[in-house]
Design a protein around this motif. Structure first.
Motif, PDB file in Angstrom:
ATOM      1  N   GLY A 197      35.308  32.784  31.658  1.00  0.00           N
ATOM      2  CA  GLY A 197      36.262  32.480  32.818  1.00  0.00           C
ATOM      3  C   GLY A 197      36.915  30.827  33.112  1.00  0.00           C
ATOM      4  O   GLY A 197      37.903  30.243  33.562  1.00  0.00           O
TER       5      GLY A 197
ATOM      6  N   GLN B 112      39.466  28.844  30.757  1.00  0.00           N
ATOM      7  CA  GLN B 112      40.959  27.689  32.311  1.00  0.00           C
ATOM      8  C   GLN B 112      41.894  27.558  31.649  1.00  0.00           C
ATOM      9  O   GLN B 112      43.056  27.217  32.084  1.00  0.00           O
TER      10      GLN B 112
ATOM     11  N   ASN C  82      44.705  31.005  28.108  1.00  0.00           N
ATOM     12  CA  ASN C  82      45.203  32.423  29.504  1.00  0.00           C
ATOM     13  C   ASN C  82      44.969  33.315  29.145  1.00  0.00           C
ATOM     14  O   ASN C  82      44.573  33.979  30.026  1.00  0.00           O
TER      15      ASN C  82
ATOM     16  N   ALA D 124      41.189  33.508  30.384  1.00  0.00           N
ATOM     17  CA  ALA D 124      41.223  33.820  31.530  1.00  0.00           C
ATOM     18  C   ALA D 124      41.984  34.096  32.205  1.00  0.00           C
ATOM     19  O   ALA D 124      40.922  35.149  33.139  1.00  0.00           O
TER      20      ALA D 124
ATOM     21  N   SER E  99      39.402  37.748  32.276  1.00  0.00           N
ATOM     22  CA  SER E  99      37.849  36.948  32.728  1.00  0.00           C
ATOM     23  C   SER E  99      38.322  37.783  34.469  1.00  0.00           C
ATOM     24  O   SER E  99      37.907  38.073  35.568  1.00  0.00           O
TER      25      SER E  99
END
Length: 198
Positions: free
Chosen positions: A110, A114, A118, A121, A124
């Motif tokens: 995560g 970030q 993408n 992220a 997550s």
């Protein structure tokens, strides 16, 4: 019976999942992956379109293990409150549970993904939402059965619990001191007892 190709794909994912989780998407090189699996770059790309696809499969592998463990706690026999305590109890040993994974996949991926991936992220975030939803459902069942009342919506309460747990995981990871996890969960258990009143 799975084919040789399916077994190879499963082997690759299982082997590289902790590598990606420890080193992150950018920090994991192809040589890290070939070294871990004992396979050539060509063999890896023969099974996966690119590094991003492999990283996503690796996260999904770890995520499934985590979600299965969460389900096990929330399907614990007994009342809704028993299930909630089973859930918090699981997190007391979460650092041990995630050791083979290379740490908490939600935290590691995560934060790492970030600004550079993408898809990872988003995956997550989806895992967090899934855990929140599962916990909220147990809380909602407790409210609907008259077992307890909650001062906020079940989903909001679940989100607050997960926020505190993930914060404790973060501090325990950064400081390498599992007391952050133990003390926070002990506090949460007290808070749950106070907040979930009949």
């Amino acid at each position: 019976m799975s084919t040789k190709a399916e077994r190879t794909t499963a082997y690759i994912i299982k082997t590289v999942a902790p590598v990606f989780n420890k080193h992150g998407y950018i920090g994991t090189s192809m040589s890290d992956l070939t070294e871990a699996t004992g396979l050539t770059k060509g063999a890896l790309y023969g099974n996966f379109e690119n590094k991003e696809a492999l990283a996503l499969s690796a996260f999904e592998y770890n995520s499934k293990i985590l979600l299965a463990a969460v389900d096990e706690q929330l399907n614990h026999p007994g009342t809704a409150l028993d299930k909630v305590y089973s859930f918090t109890d699981f997190y007391k040993k979460y650092d041990i549970f995630t050791l083979e994974m290379g740490g908490c996949p939600i935290l590691n991926v995560g934060v790492d993904a970030q600004h550079n991936n993408n898809l990872l992220a988003a995956a997550s975030r989806e895992t967090v939402k899934e855990i929140e939803g599962k916990l909220a459902l147990v809380l909602e069942n407790g409210v609907n059965s008259g077992e307890f009342k909650i001062p906020v919506s079940p989903l909001q309460f679940a989100k607050q619990l997960i926020t505190m747990i993930q914060g404790a995981i973060t501090m325990a990871t950064i400081s390498k001191d599992r007391k952050y996890l133990h003390n926070t969960i002990a506090y949460l258990d007290v808070l749950i007892k106070q907040e979930l009143k009949n």
